[in-house]
Motif scaffolding. Structure first.
Motif, mmCIF file in Angstrom:
data_model
loop_
_atom_site.group_PDB
_atom_site.id
_atom_site.type_symbol
_atom_site.label_atom_id
_atom_site.label_comp_id
_atom_site.label_asym_id
_atom_site.label_seq_id
_atom_site.Cartn_x
_atom_site.Cartn_y
_atom_site.Cartn_z
ATOM 1 N N LYS A 57 0.300 -0.861 -0.264
ATOM 2 C CA LYS A 57 -0.073 -0.392 0.352
ATOM 3 C C LYS A 57 1.228 1.405 0.418
ATOM 4 C CE LYS A 57 -4.383 0.068 0.639
ATOM 5 N NZ LYS A 57 -5.511 0.007 1.940
ATOM 6 N N ILE A 111 -15.246 3.656 -5.422
ATOM 7 C CA ILE A 111 -13.621 3.580 -4.244
ATOM 8 C C ILE A 111 -13.348 4.266 -4.289
ATOM 9 C CG2 ILE A 111 -11.115 4.247 -5.246
ATOM 10 C CD1 ILE A 111 -12.183 1.734 -7.213
ATOM 11 N N HIS A 115 -12.235 1.720 -0.849
ATOM 12 C CA HIS A 115 -10.631 2.320 0.571
ATOM 13 C C HIS A 115 -11.067 2.286 0.935
ATOM 14 C CE1 HIS A 115 -7.258 4.824 0.427
ATOM 15 N NE2 HIS A 115 -7.071 3.951 -0.504
ATOM 16 N N ASN A 118 -10.525 -0.472 3.497
ATOM 17 C CA ASN A 118 -9.188 -0.847 4.004
ATOM 18 C C ASN A 118 -9.321 -2.521 3.415
ATOM 19 O OD1 ASN A 118 -6.824 -1.049 4.365
ATOM 20 N ND2 ASN A 118 -6.529 -1.525 6.298
ATOM 21 N N SER A 122 -11.959 -6.651 -3.519
ATOM 22 C CA SER A 122 -12.792 -5.624 -4.111
ATOM 23 C C SER A 122 -14.617 -6.776 -3.551
ATOM 24 C CB SER A 122 -13.424 -5.472 -5.294
ATOM 25 O OG SER A 122 -13.473 -6.320 -6.728
ATOM 26 N N GLN A 272 -7.867 -2.715 -7.452
ATOM 27 C CA GLN A 272 -6.822 -3.236 -6.828
ATOM 28 C C GLN A 272 -5.410 -2.839 -6.770
ATOM 29 O OE1 GLN A 272 -5.532 -7.599 -7.268
ATOM 30 N NE2 GLN A 272 -3.738 -7.618 -6.071
ATOM 31 N N CYS A 274 -6.074 0.662 -7.141
ATOM 32 C CA CYS A 274 -6.744 2.434 -6.455
ATOM 33 C C CYS A 274 -6.206 1.951 -5.143
ATOM 34 C CB CYS A 274 -7.441 2.361 -6.979
ATOM 35 S SG CYS A 274 -8.180 2.339 -8.800
ATOM 36 N N LEU A 275 -7.436 0.013 -4.450
ATOM 37 C CA LEU A 275 -6.184 -0.018 -2.854
ATOM 38 C C LEU A 275 -5.034 0.044 -1.855
ATOM 39 C CD1 LEU A 275 -9.091 -2.811 -2.822
ATOM 40 C CD2 LEU A 275 -9.373 0.193 -2.200
ATOM 41 N N THR A 279 -3.112 7.081 -0.140
ATOM 42 C CA THR A 279 -4.429 7.867 0.350
ATOM 43 C C THR A 279 -6.178 7.691 -0.918
ATOM 44 O OG1 THR A 279 -4.237 9.997 -0.886
ATOM 45 C CG2 THR A 279 -3.451 9.579 1.565
ATOM 46 N N MET A 280 -7.194 8.018 -0.986
ATOM 47 C CA MET A 280 -8.132 8.624 -1.653
ATOM 48 C C MET A 280 -8.053 9.529 -2.534
ATOM 49 S SD MET A 280 -10.549 7.088 -2.491
ATOM 50 C CE MET A 280 -11.101 7.023 -4.205
ATOM 51 N N ALA A 283 -5.589 8.172 -5.040
ATOM 52 C CA ALA A 283 -6.365 6.935 -5.904
ATOM 53 C C ALA A 283 -7.641 8.027 -6.627
ATOM 54 C CB ALA A 283 -7.257 5.867 -4.618
ATOM 55 N N LYS A 284 -8.099 9.072 -6.774
ATOM 56 C CA LYS A 284 -8.393 10.066 -7.721
ATOM 57 C C LYS A 284 -7.892 10.632 -8.406
ATOM 58 C CE LYS A 284 -12.893 11.020 -4.808
ATOM 59 N NZ LYS A 284 -13.319 12.448 -3.746
#
Length: 589
Positions: A57, A111, A115, A118, A122, A272, A274-275, A279-280, A283-284
């Motif tokens: 991560k 997402i 996210h 944690n 999915s 997977q 994006c996870l 941080t979110m 990811a965005k």
């Protein structure tokens, strides 16, 4: 250019030089070395489940973004989209509008939930929102989907390699796949992501070279546009509302929206990555870069198809029998340019195989994550050691990869790649998207309703899809193609061909048999929407019939942020009420 092609009668096998083999072999070698590096020399070894499946991560935005692009763009896209342009015209380009909207939906509606929980798989979400049977149903559907998809992904670049070298695709396929299985098995997610990054760069570079040199050789951009316009290939806004029309503005924007939403927002292969971001917000950002990358590469693929037609506008290689399937038209074009540009065929094939390897490695890694987290881990009484778990996951990669390579030999009988892939994926895509949608957007849905909806969706869409494909194979369903001609061919190019006045200009005016059942004639791009609608409708009906959930009893962590404002739940204020999710997470692990 058409007049110069194949005048000597030689096949394409003479156009892959030592330089080409060096470029292609170099890509494979570097990919393998990346796997070796992360397995044996990186500071953080891939000997824990967190490192192997999630990269600790700690992955950066750039490699994850490149990996997301590579996950979406496969050899199917690089070969299938230009073939689509050449055969059916530019209407397909409308898909870029739906793909932009999907990225927005993915970033703000799906997402954030995954996210925030944690989780690794999915499909763990389905266990938290519903129960174990629903989770296993979702996981099984995903694994079946990927096992069907990966062989097609492998076959497409093998087809290109065969076209430019003459080497039997059954020989090259195992060799390339062994390299992919090797670095995926050893290096885990980090090796997959960084090889994806390398391969994405090669994809872009290969397409840019083909576009630039191709445009130059046919006489410039104006010539490309003029020749395609004269043949009726330049079209974007066909507003025909007939759902049986193969491609229209509605099927490609609205219908494809659901198709791609299923492929990205709930697909473990995409989620997977994006996870794996810390941080979110990161990811965005990766999803935003994904959107730009897809828009760019789809545009490049579409333009490449127009360039190919401009090159062969008056001497079609398919009518001459030099190309057996439309998906080989771009590789054949590259072989012609390769006569004057050393290394181009090698770069092109490396790009196509890069797209395939990235999709295959992503698929293998995500299947492993789902299989371990959803099937192996819950069934083990005592937790395994990290070393044992890592070994089992590597065995899974090897076994699944071997099965997929074996299934490549069954893919040859399929038709046009783009349609076949989306037709087959629609069987599972609608059920998966519908299942997650029931959980994220409909707090009333319960486990019984979701199971019933998912199963009903698969059965209905499978019936439509297989019925359609069987009628296409039988010649009962036909799609109008754009005209092609041999009128500009030289006498040397036409030698040995039995040409008549009718075959000099070939226009496909055949129509679908009226005896074909209506649902079999529906555009393949509606399949996912049909699946989603069926799943949600049946799911809600059964949920209410068996005792629907009360919205206030569903933890808001399990609902999409976009519906929080519409749900009157006491859990908005009572943070201590959120404990059931944490308890379920501990139980599931």
């Amino acid at each position: 250019m058409a007049q110069d092609a194949d005048t000597d009668g030689d096949g394409p096998s003479g156009y892959f030089s030592l330089i080409d083999y060096s470029v292609f072999g170099g890509m494979l070698l570097i990919s393998a070395l990346i796997g070796i590096y992360f397995a044996f020399f990186a500071k953080q070894k891939q000997n824990t489940t967190k490192e192997y499946l999630m990269g600790g991560k700690s992955m950066g935005i750039f490699p994850i973004s490149m990996s997301l692009i590579a996950s979406y763009i496969s050899g199917i896209s690089l070969l299938g989209i230009p073939a689509e342009m050449y055969t059916f015209g530019s209407q397909y380009y409308v898909v870029v509008f739906s793909e932009i909207m999907v990225s927005v939906t993915m970033a703000f509606a799906f997402i954030p939930v995954f996210h925030g929980l944690n989780i690794t798989s999915s499909y763990e979400y389905l266990r938290l929102r519903f129960n174990k049977p629903v989770r296993l149903m979702g996981s099984a559907i995903f694994m079946i989907k990927m096992m069907l998809y990966i062989p097609i992904v492998i076959y497409m670049p093998a087809l290109a390699f065969n076209q430019v070298t003459g080497i039997n695709l059954h020989y090259i396929t195992p060799v390339v796949c062994i390299v992919c299985i090797f670095y995926t098995t050893l290096g885990g997610l980090k090796a997959v992501v960084w090889t994806d990054t390398l391969q994405t760069i090669i994809m872009f570079l290969g397409l840019i070279v083909v576009m630039v040199f191709g445009t130059t050789q046919v006489g410039g951009l104006a010539t490309v546009i003029e020749r395609n316009a004269q043949s009726g290939r330049l079209e974007l806004f066909d507003f025909d509302i007939d759902p049986t029309t193969r491609h229209t503005f509605w099927t490609l924007s609205f219908g494809n929206y659901f198709n791609w939403l299923a492929a990205c927002s709930v697909n473990q292969a995409m989620v997977q990555r994006c996870l794996a971001m810390p941080t979110m917000k990161q990811a965005k950002t990766a999803i935003l870069i994904l959107t730009c990358g897809i828009f760019t590469i789809v545009s490049m693929c579409c333009y490449s198809g127009l360039v190919v037609y401009a090159a062969f506008h008056d001497c079609d290689p398919m009518l001459r029998g030099l190309v057996k399937k439309s998906d080989q038209i771009l590789p054949y074009f590259v072989t012609q340019m390769g006569k004057s540009i050393p290394g181009l065929p090698g770069l092109f094939v490396a790009g196509v195989f890069s797209a395939a390897l990235s999709s295959m490695s992503t698929g293998l890694n995500s299947i492993t994550a789902v299989f371990y987290e959803d099937f192996v881990k819950p069934s083990v009484k005592k937790p395994w050691s990290e070393a044992k778990a890592s070994f089992v996951m590597k065995v899974v990669v090897f076994v699944v990869g071997t099965i997929c390579v074996g299934n490549v030999f069954f893919v040859e009988r399929l038709g046009a790649a783009i349609q076949v892939v989306k037709s087959m994926s629609g069987i599972t895509a609608g059920a998966l998207l519908g299942t997650f949608s029931l959980g994220l957007f409909f707090p009333w849905a319960n486990s019984k309703g979701t199971l019933a909806g998912g199963i009903s969706s698969i059965l209905l869409v499978a019936w439509i899809s297989f019925g359609s494909q069987s009628n296409i194979a039988a010649g009962k369903i036909k799609f109008p193609k754009k005209p092609v001609t041999l009128e500009g061919c030289s006498l040397a190019q036409l030698s040995g061909l039995n040409t008549t006045a009718a075959s000099i200009l070939h226009i496909n005016n055949e129509i679908t048999s009226p005896d074909v059942f209506y649902f079999y004639r529906l555009s393949y791009l509606w399949y996912t929407l049909i699946g989603v609608t069926t799943c949600c409708t049946v799911g809600l009906l059964v949920s209410f019939a068996t005792g629907a959930n009360k919205p206030q009893d569903v933890d808001q962590k399990l609902l999409s942020p976009i519906i929080h404002r519409f749900i009157d739940s006491p859990k908005k204020q009572e943070s201590h009420m959120l404990q059931p999710v944490e308890e379920k997470l501990l139980t599931s692990t």
